[in-house]
Design a protein around this motif. Structure first.
Motif: not given
Lengths: 244, 178
Positions: A15, A17, A19, A66, A70-72, A74, A77, B1-4, B6-7, B9, B90, B111, B117-119, B122, B174
């Motif tokens: 699979i 990971t 991303a 998100e 959902p397709q956006s 990050l 920061f 951020m988790v893109t589509l 990535a989600r 997967k 991951l 954090v 941290y955030t990405a 999530l 989700r």
């Protein structure tokens, strides 16, 4: 290693990971920034509490975006600001969806943070200056949305990260980390314009660039039309003059 | 951020691991960790929310997942363990990217300990949500939880998976259901 773990390893490797797949950059992009309003004063006033509250801001803002878009991705920061980008695959309709989602994400984040920290956060739009509670300014979010076009271009090498120059003048995208999605950054006049507009943003309001608003209205009335107002005309230093 | 991408997967990974370990719902997270060669350590009073301590350890395990005691919040315990499994695969590359696993250190979930941290949070939440609440079973649970008024009793859904209501709500969002 047991058979079961070997099977899991085999499956996981298949699979992957990664991303951060290599991405083609060309396209029309939507950008949105959420800037924490009142951050400097709050940090000085609440030296022990601000890290947790700011972490909540990052987390809630990212989660809201998100969920609603959902397709956006990050973007980055940057201090008290968090930015996202979205390549618009569906033309103007997808831009209309993106603007609405960006606005709802801001409202959702403000609501969530005000529920969690009612003393510190103002939970709605502020049209009369920064809100105060017991004489102290409350935190809020200033949101800015804008669009930019990015084309395929040849990479310009060097010791630093590769920069892809767009065939269209004055635009470029800079690709970090071997051009993989996770490390993309954007540079250029249209990006600068977004940051200039951000200076004009107001707490609890989504400020939208002229181009973004024009595109959103170009092929029909977007659902958010009644909530969108022209609040003024500003000259953006160093941006329009160089525009082709 | 988790893109589509990535989600998808992450979902495939979480579903695949649960399936390989032959786990039903509610998912036995302790059995999952043991099957994967790890161990759960319950501690309190540490500075971080949870962490993965990389092995090999003296007890023969490849990793320890350190979380707050199960007795304090059983459902949070389960979600925390699943969340740390997300980080393990991951962000540490366990069983997936041997070179990353060899390079990485312990993963402290706070954090204060790292950037990004955030990405990563999530992504780990996404993993935990899918791992504990498979889509098919989640949709079936929703059907079973519809009240006479046509509303969904989210407490009933959460109980099926032994997770908190907020975790069930998040999973529903989700999946684009709520």
């Amino acid at each position: 290693m047991t058979d079961r773990r070997s099977a899991v390893a085999e499956l996981a490797q298949a699979i992957g990971t990664d991303a951060d797949q290599p991405v083609a950059h060309a396209g029309c992009y939507f950008f949105v920034s959420y800037d924490l309003a009142g951050a400097t004063e709050f940090k000085a006033r609440e030296p022990a509490r601000w890290p947790a509250i700011f972490a909540a801001f990052y987390e809630v803002a990212a989660s809201e975006v998100e969920t609603r878009l959902p397709q956006s991705c990050l973007w980055k920061f940057a201090g008290d600001e968090v930015l996202f980008y979205l390549r618009l695959e569906g033309g103007v309709p997808s831009l209309q969806v993106a603007v609405e989602a960006a606005y709802q994400a801001m409202i959702g984040a403000l609501k969530g943070l005000a529920e969690k920290y009612p003393k510190d956060w103002h939970g709605g739009a502020s049209d009369a200056g920064p809100r105060q509670r017991h004489g102290q300014a409350q935190l809020s979010i200033k949101a800015t949305a804008w669009t930019a076009a990015v084309g395929d271009g040849a990479a310009v090498g060097g010791a630093g990260p590769a920069i892809e120059l767009d065939p269209m003048p004055n635009r470029m995208v800079i690709g970090l980390a071997n051009g993989r999605g996770g490390g993309v950054d954007f540079l250029g006049p249209e990006i600068d314009a977004g940051f200039r507009i951000g200076k004009l943003a107001w707490p609890g309001i989504l400020t939208v660039s002229a181009e973004c608003a024009y595109l959103a209205f170009e092929f029909g009335t977007p659902p958010f039309a009644k909530r969108m107002n022209i609040v003024g005309y500003e000259s953006l230093k160093g941006v329009w003059r160089q525009r082709p | 951020m988790v893109t589509l991408i990535a989600r998808r997967k992450i979902a495939a990974l979480a579903d695949g691991i649960r399936s390989q370990l032959e786990l039903g719902v509610p998912v036995d997270v302790e059995a999952a960790v043991a099957s994967l060669g790890g161990r759960i350590t319950e501690e309190d009073g540490f500075a971080f929310a949870a962490c993965v301590v990389k092995g090999p350890h003296a007890d023969g395990s490849d990793f320890h997942i350190v979380v707050r005691p199960k007795a304090q919040h059983p459902q949070r315990f389960r979600f925390s363990v699943a969340h740390e499994l997300g980080h393990l695969f991951l962000h540490m590359g366990y069983l997936i990217r041997p070179e990353a696993w060899a390079r990485c250190g312990d993963y402290r979930d706070s954090v204060r300990f790292r950037s990004g941290y955030t990405a990563e949070e999530l992504a780990a939440n996404e993993f935990a949500g899918v791992f504990l609440m498979p889509e098919t079973e989640f949709c079936a649970a929703l059907d079973d939880a519809v009240t006479d008024e046509g509303l969904i009793n989210i407490n009933k859904v959460a109980a099926v998976f032994d997770v908190s209501v907020s975790a069930a709500e998040y999973r529903g969002r989700r999946l684009g259901i709520f």
